[in-house]
Design an enzyme around this catalytic site. Structure first.
Site, PDB file in Angstrom:
ATOM      1  N   LYS A  54      61.589  15.545  34.314  1.00 36.32           N
ATOM      2  CA  LYS A  54      62.738  15.912  34.941  1.00 36.32           C
ATOM      3  C   LYS A  54      63.267  17.035  34.162  1.00 36.32           C
ATOM      4  CE  LYS A  54      62.919  11.958  37.650  1.00 36.32           C
ATOM      5  NZ  LYS A  54      63.789  10.475  37.955  1.00 36.32           N
ATOM      6  N   GLN A  98      67.971   6.805  35.626  1.00 39.50           N
ATOM      7  CA  GLN A  98      66.721   6.322  35.645  1.00 39.50           C
ATOM      8  C   GLN A  98      66.534   4.632  36.154  1.00 39.50           C
ATOM      9  OE1 GLN A  98      64.370   8.476  36.270  1.00 39.50           O
ATOM     10  NE2 GLN A  98      62.721   7.170  36.479  1.00 39.50           N
ATOM     11  N   ASP A 121      69.938  11.897  43.420  1.00 42.07           N
ATOM     12  CA  ASP A 121      68.976  10.816  43.647  1.00 42.07           C
ATOM     13  C   ASP A 121      68.951  10.331  45.179  1.00 42.07           C
ATOM     14  OD1 ASP A 121      66.828  10.129  42.152  1.00 42.07           O
ATOM     15  OD2 ASP A 121      67.936   8.815  40.802  1.00 42.07           O
TER      16      ASP A 121
HETATM   17  N1  GUN Z   1      62.374   5.566  39.115  1.00 45.26           N
HETATM   18  C1  GUN Z   1      61.363   5.459  39.909  1.00 45.26           C
HETATM   19  N2  GUN Z   1      61.526   6.588  40.589  1.00 45.26           N
HETATM   20  C2  GUN Z   1      62.892   6.909  40.168  1.00 45.26           C
HETATM   21  C3  GUN Z   1      63.795   8.103  41.066  1.00 45.26           C
HETATM   22  O1  GUN Z   1      63.227   8.742  41.658  1.00 45.26           O
HETATM   23  N3  GUN Z   1      64.774   8.154  40.352  1.00 45.26           N
HETATM   24  C4  GUN Z   1      65.301   7.284  39.487  1.00 45.26           C
HETATM   25  N4  GUN Z   1      66.563   7.294  39.189  1.00 45.26           N
HETATM   26  N5  GUN Z   1      64.648   6.273  39.089  1.00 45.26           N
HETATM   27  C5  GUN Z   1      63.618   6.140  39.347  1.00 45.26           C
END
Ligand code: GUN
Length: 286
Positions: A54, A98, A121
């Site tokens: 990311k 996350q 998100d």
């Molecule tokens: N953990 C697995 N997928 C995601 C996601 O798309 N966003 C976040 N914040 N955590 C995750």
């Protein structure tokens, strides 16, 4: 033997990221640099890879990104405090915590602390509610990316039967709502579904979002169907694979997404899109 057409998530991401990058340049000319803050707590190995990807995507596209890494011993109160500080930070347009978080931290409580205006998100109840009633708001990146993949092949969902396997808040449920919004007839299947194959064989569009290798086999797919594989699993050899038996299903489906190189890159692309749009909201006429 026929072979399904591949929906290439890498190529589509490249195209969309170019458009995003152009919009970032325009914003910068107006004095706004879109900024994403990523908070990672603990040392989950998969999370570290996702977060690194990311941050790299942000750098490649001209975003400002801030990675805050904390030990697993961080308290919930400390994390909430950081989120609140980032809510106030004018250089940050998107906040991503996350998941999963360590057990002693209530993940939903932390998500609810994020300002909905920065919830890139799309996990906040306000974002989920907005999607539910068709109001503007951030859409969760993975199902949003799946919708973009369908759009990229010019697929008309109206009147089609879409079957979603999986009912998570992050993928299955929002996916079903997005498909419904495009006038598909939607079925949600899950671990308690009595006869999964019976349901999936009726799908014009089949979305697998469970996290179980080879869950979807060729006999479960309607000839010509669009099959989108959201799974991210490691097989016995440690190789990344999805929920779909790709080698078998590709001879039945009309379209198929590979793993890797399918939904994965699209998830990050839609995160960039959401963050860009959060920043564009700063513009006077946005
Ligand atoms: N953990 C697995 N997928 C995601 C996601 O798309 N966003 C976040 N914040 N955590 C995750």
């Amino acid at each position: 033997m026929t072979v399904a057409q591949v929906i290439d998530g890498v190529a589509l991401s490249k195209q969309l990221r170019q458009q995003i990058s152009d919009r970032v340049s325009q914003l910068k000319q107006q004095g706004i640099t879109p900024g994403l803050a990523v908070l990672l707590v603990g040392d989950n190995a998969a999370s570290q890879v996702y977060v690194r990807n990311k941050i790299k995507a942000c750098e490649d596209t001209g975003f400002k990104s801030v990675l805050e890494q904390y030990p697993a011993t961080l308290t919930e109160a400390e994390l909430l405090q950081r989120v609140q500080a980032l809510n106030q930070d004018l250089s940050i347009h998107g906040i991503l915590v996350q998941l999963p978080l360590p057990e002693h931290i209530d993940g939903q409580k932390v998500i609810e602390a994020i300002s909905p205006a920065k919830d890139v998100d799309g996990f906040h109840v306000a974002s989920a509610g907005a999607l539910m009633v068709g109001q503007p708001g951030f859409w969760p990146c993975t199902p949003y990316g799946c919708m973009k993949m369908l759009e990229s092949i010019g697929y008309a969902l109206r009147g089609k039967h879409a079957v979603v396997i999986g009912r998570s808040n992050i993928v299955g449920k929002p996916m079903a709502l997005m498909l419904l919004q495009q006038h598909a007839t939607v079925t949600i299947c899950h671990s308690a579904t009595a006869d999964l194959g019976h349901m999936t064989r009726q799908a014009d569009v089949l979305i697998a979002a469970v996290g179980k290798q080879n869950l979807v086999t060729a006999d479960m797919v309607k000839p010509g169907a669009v099959v989108i594989d959201v799974g991210m699993n490691r097989n016995a050899e440690g190789k990344l694979c999805g929920d779909v038996d790709y080698e078998g299903v590709k001879h039945v489906a009309g379209w198929i997404t590979p793993v890797p190189g399918g939904v994965g890159p699209m998830t990050i692309t839609m995160l960039l899109m959401n963050t860009l749009e959060a920043a564009e909201h700063e513009l006077p006429h946005a």
